[in-house]
Scaffold this active site. Structure first.
Site, PDB file in Angstrom:
ATOM      1  N   HIS A 221       8.881   6.572  13.907  1.00 55.29           N
ATOM      2  CA  HIS A 221       8.584   7.754  14.708  1.00 55.29           C
ATOM      3  C   HIS A 221       9.784   8.596  15.096  1.00 55.29           C
ATOM      4  O   HIS A 221       9.640   9.782  15.365  1.00 55.29           O
ATOM      5  CB  HIS A 221       7.728   7.376  15.918  1.00 55.29           C
ATOM      6  CG  HIS A 221       6.312   7.643  15.576  1.00 55.29           C
ATOM      7  ND1 HIS A 221       5.565   6.748  14.856  1.00 55.29           N
ATOM      8  CD2 HIS A 221       5.560   8.746  15.741  1.00 55.29           C
ATOM      9  CE1 HIS A 221       4.408   7.291  14.621  1.00 55.29           C
ATOM     10  NE2 HIS A 221       4.363   8.498  15.144  1.00 55.29           N
ATOM     11  N   GLU A 466      -5.795   3.641   8.335  1.00 53.74           N
ATOM     12  CA  GLU A 466      -4.358   3.356   8.232  1.00 53.74           C
ATOM     13  C   GLU A 466      -4.046   1.867   8.197  1.00 53.74           C
ATOM     14  O   GLU A 466      -2.897   1.479   8.208  1.00 53.74           O
ATOM     15  CB  GLU A 466      -3.582   4.061   9.348  1.00 53.74           C
ATOM     16  CG  GLU A 466      -4.069   3.784  10.750  1.00 53.74           C
ATOM     17  CD  GLU A 466      -3.282   4.555  11.807  1.00 53.74           C
ATOM     18  OE1 GLU A 466      -2.243   5.151  11.481  1.00 53.74           O
ATOM     19  OE2 GLU A 466      -3.711   4.536  12.977  1.00 53.74           O
ATOM     20  N   ASP A 490       1.210   4.269   8.202  1.00 57.21           N
ATOM     21  CA  ASP A 490       0.859   2.890   8.540  1.00 57.21           C
ATOM     22  C   ASP A 490       0.153   2.193   7.385  1.00 57.21           C
ATOM     23  O   ASP A 490       0.337   0.993   7.187  1.00 57.21           O
ATOM     24  CB  ASP A 490      -0.037   2.861   9.788  1.00 57.21           C
ATOM     25  CG  ASP A 490       0.803   2.975  11.047  1.00 57.21           C
ATOM     26  OD1 ASP A 490       1.847   2.321  11.118  1.00 57.21           O
ATOM     27  OD2 ASP A 490       0.410   3.747  11.947  1.00 57.21           O
ATOM     28  N   CYS A 537      -3.136  12.826   6.963  1.00 54.79           N
ATOM     29  CA  CYS A 537      -2.165  13.370   7.931  1.00 54.79           C
ATOM     30  C   CYS A 537      -0.895  12.535   8.025  1.00 54.79           C
ATOM     31  O   CYS A 537      -0.072  12.756   8.912  1.00 54.79           O
ATOM     32  CB  CYS A 537      -2.815  13.513   9.302  1.00 54.79           C
ATOM     33  SG  CYS A 537      -3.421  11.962   9.967  1.00 54.79           S
TER      34      CYS A 537
END
Ligand code: PEP
Ligand code: MG
Length: 607
Positions: A221, A466, A490, A537
């Site tokens: 992240h 995910e 993920d 996404c």
């Protein structure tokens, strides 16, 4: 994911040093790592020492000492109030956790009340005329040093608590954590062992030029945050801390994954030129804003924006997006010690929904845990044995129903101002969706009884695909949800068992692995059979290298960071979908990721 890092120097001198001698300290040195956010930054380095807080230091004039003491007393009083509030919230937790956290917070309260720490800081302000933040820092270091020789686990834990309390005091004094970033010279480049996503979120791109760290993977992240902010960044750079001093001129080449310390004048000129070329290219790409994302053979593709931080809305709108495909709500939970309430969340969401002017906003429920620990109370509770496989995302929300209900209430209220969709992260079973739907209906009834305006009809409820179990059970999930959003970040991590935030295995992280591609294909087909909308996404969506493959697999809706959108649109407009579909079929027949990459790159080179 905290590790001790050996600070062996991995620098590669640009030119050969004189025989037998190491390169001079101020000679040009090149460090290599993972280029996670493209672009070039040039500026003075600010090296953040490991574990150190960003604390401003300045002397206090004699006539301001009383005011400084009052400022410190206010910060300490505020800290006591915060800790008491945390205690109240902790009381609502299961008994064992409430008790344990209660003891801890009691200890913090004691340290904030006429303790050695408080007295020591006051003395430093009075006698040494240190500013309060620096006085806290110095006193904490003194206390910790005093304990350092005691070989006792209990004492070691107390030192940790004292540091926690000190950090809280400094945060209160500076009003915002790490506000000291704004005191750095304009255009500074941050060099650190590790930066959390929350710390990165505090960097203002108008003030900070870029950053480099020793730890961190390309899909974690911190990397995503860097791309969102448009800050050139290189992570996973061994030896970096030992090789740079604050004030050194550094170049961050986020495209090539290099950090150049003390560049020669020729290197500097070359990078200044490159930076100017990149700006020019961005200005040209911005012209694509009004053009549709349509393939050469006429298929319309939906491009949406991912949002990490509320202030990104403007940049997202400037790209001409058709909606927000992923609003990560973690930003509301970062850099704070309490949890945001319903009103606060509603007021954060409402302007985003209104700002999109009728285009849909897909809001994801909280996804903390794993590598995404918020520093709020929630974050502290999720630090399990193996956080990525533990109480993360929807699992945490379902474990803390009041927190979930608060989020859903805020979303339902924001949904009264425009189209909003609710997205659930890390779903792995149909049962989780049922539970959330029940919660959604319950909260809607409660708000309706209160006469509060909410989305009508209720917002669509979708799931992130995910984790492999969700992809493999996509048929079943498609029956209970209204839409899918594929999270390739993920999905790649969990399928390949490779931590997306760990630079040591970053070379193995590969979304082109046939296992990942098959799960994407399987999910896409399941959504199509069930006739539910599907978007992708994850970071794959924002990389033009993958556009042909994703479209060829049948995906027609991509959501990505604003900065990535123009290049992806440009790629889509150059694509022949029939040829891309044929190439995707050929790729899906392969079993080797290397061969897949070659087939894709060859196709990209041709068309
Ligand atoms: C993903 O996993 O691909 C995703 C979009 O979610 P996040 O990166 O926030 O985990
Ligand atoms: Mg995810």
């Amino acid at each position: 994911m905290k590790r001790k890092v050996e600070s062996k120097s991995a620098s590669v001198p640009a030119g050969p040093p004189p025989a037998g001698l190491p390169p001079a300290r101020d000679a040009e040195r090149i460090f290599s790592g993972l280029g996670v956010s493209a672009g070039v930054a040039i500026g003075p380095a600010h090296v953040r020492e490991t574990g150190a807080m960003e604390v401003p230091e300045y002397p206090i004039p004699a006539d301001k000492v009383e005011a400084e003491r009052t400022r410190f007393a206010d910060a300490a009083a505020h800290a006591r109030k915060q800790v008491k509030k945390l205690k109240l919230k902790a009381a609502a937790l299961p008994e064992a956790a409430a008790e344990e956290i209660g003891y801890l917070l009691d200890a913090h309260l004691q340290m904030l009340t006429n303790s050695r720490l408080i007295r020591g800081v006051e003395r430093r302000i009075l006698d040494q005329r240190q500013n309060a933040e620096a006085a806290v820092q110095a006193e904490i270091s003194d206390i910790a040093r005093g304990f350092a020789d005691m070989d006792d686990l209990y004492i070691a834990a107390r030192v940790h608590d004292i540091r926690d309390v000190g950090a809280r005091l400094v945060r209160n004094l500076t009003k915002a954590p790490y506000q000291a970033y704004s005191r750095l010279p304009e255009g500074s480049v941050i060099i650190a062992e590790e930066l959390t996503p929350a710390e990165t979120a505090l960097m203002d791109p108008r003030h900070i030029a870029g950053f480099g760290t020793v730890l961190g993977g390309a899909e974690g992240h911190t990397a995503i945050m860097a791309r969102s902010l448009g800050l050139p960044a290189v992570l996973g750079v061994a030896g970096l801390i030992a090789g740079v001093r604050s004030g050194d001129t550094v170049v961050v080449d986020g495209t090539a994954g290099q950090i150049i310390v003390n560049p020669s004048s020729a290197t500097l000129a070359e990078y200044q030129h490159r930076r100017e070329m990149l700006h020019r290219e961005q200005r040209q790409l911005a012209r694509l804003r009004r053009l549709p994302a349509v393939t050469r053979d006429g298929t319309r593709i939906t491009l949406q924006g991912n949002i990490e931080l509320a202030h990104e809305l403007k940049a997202v709108l400037e790209t001409g997006v058709e909606g927000i495909g992923l609003l990560r709500t973690e930003f509301m939970f970062m850099n704070r010690d309490d949890l945001p309430g319903e009103d606060e969340q509603y007021h954060a969401l409402k302007p985003l929904v209104e700002g999109m002017g009728g285009r849909p906003v897909t809001v994801r429920t909280l996804d903390i845990g794993g590598e995404k620990l918020a520093s709020s109370l929630g974050g502290r509770l999720t630090d399990g044995v193996n956080p990525a496989l533990g109480l993360r995302a929807i699992r945490l929300s379902l474990k803390k129903p009041r927190m979930l209900e608060t989020q859903i209430a805020a979303m339902l209220r924001a949904g009264a101002h425009g189209p909003l969709r609710i997205l659930l992260p890390m779903v792995s079973t149909v049962g989780e969706v049922h539970q959330v739907r029940k919660c959604l209906k319950k909260v809607a009834r409660r708000l309706a009884r209160r006469g509060v305006a909410i989305a009508d009809p209720l917002p669509p409820l979708g799931v992130m695909i995910e984790v492999p179990s969700a992809a493999l059970a996509a048929d079943a999930l498609a029956h209970v949800t209204d839409f899918f959003a594929i999270g390739t970040n993920d999905l790649t991590m969990y399928t390949l068992a490779i931590d997306r935030g760990d630079e040591q295995v970053a070379h193995l992280y590969n979304p082109l692995h046939p296992a990942v591609l098959r799960l994407i294909q399987f999910t896409t087909e399941a959504a199509s059979r069930a006739r539910i909308p599907l978007s992708l996404c994850g970071e794959m969506a924002g990389d033009p290298r993958y556009s042909a493959l994703l479209l060829g697999l049948g995906i027609r809706d991509l959501s990505m960071a604003a900065a990535s959108l123009p290049r992806v649109k440009q790629r889509i407009r150059s694509l022949d979908l029939v040829a891309a579909t044929r190439r995707a079929r050929l790729i899906m027949d392969q079993s080797d990721a290397g061969r897949i990459a070659t087939l894709l790159d060859d196709f990209n080179a041709l068309a």
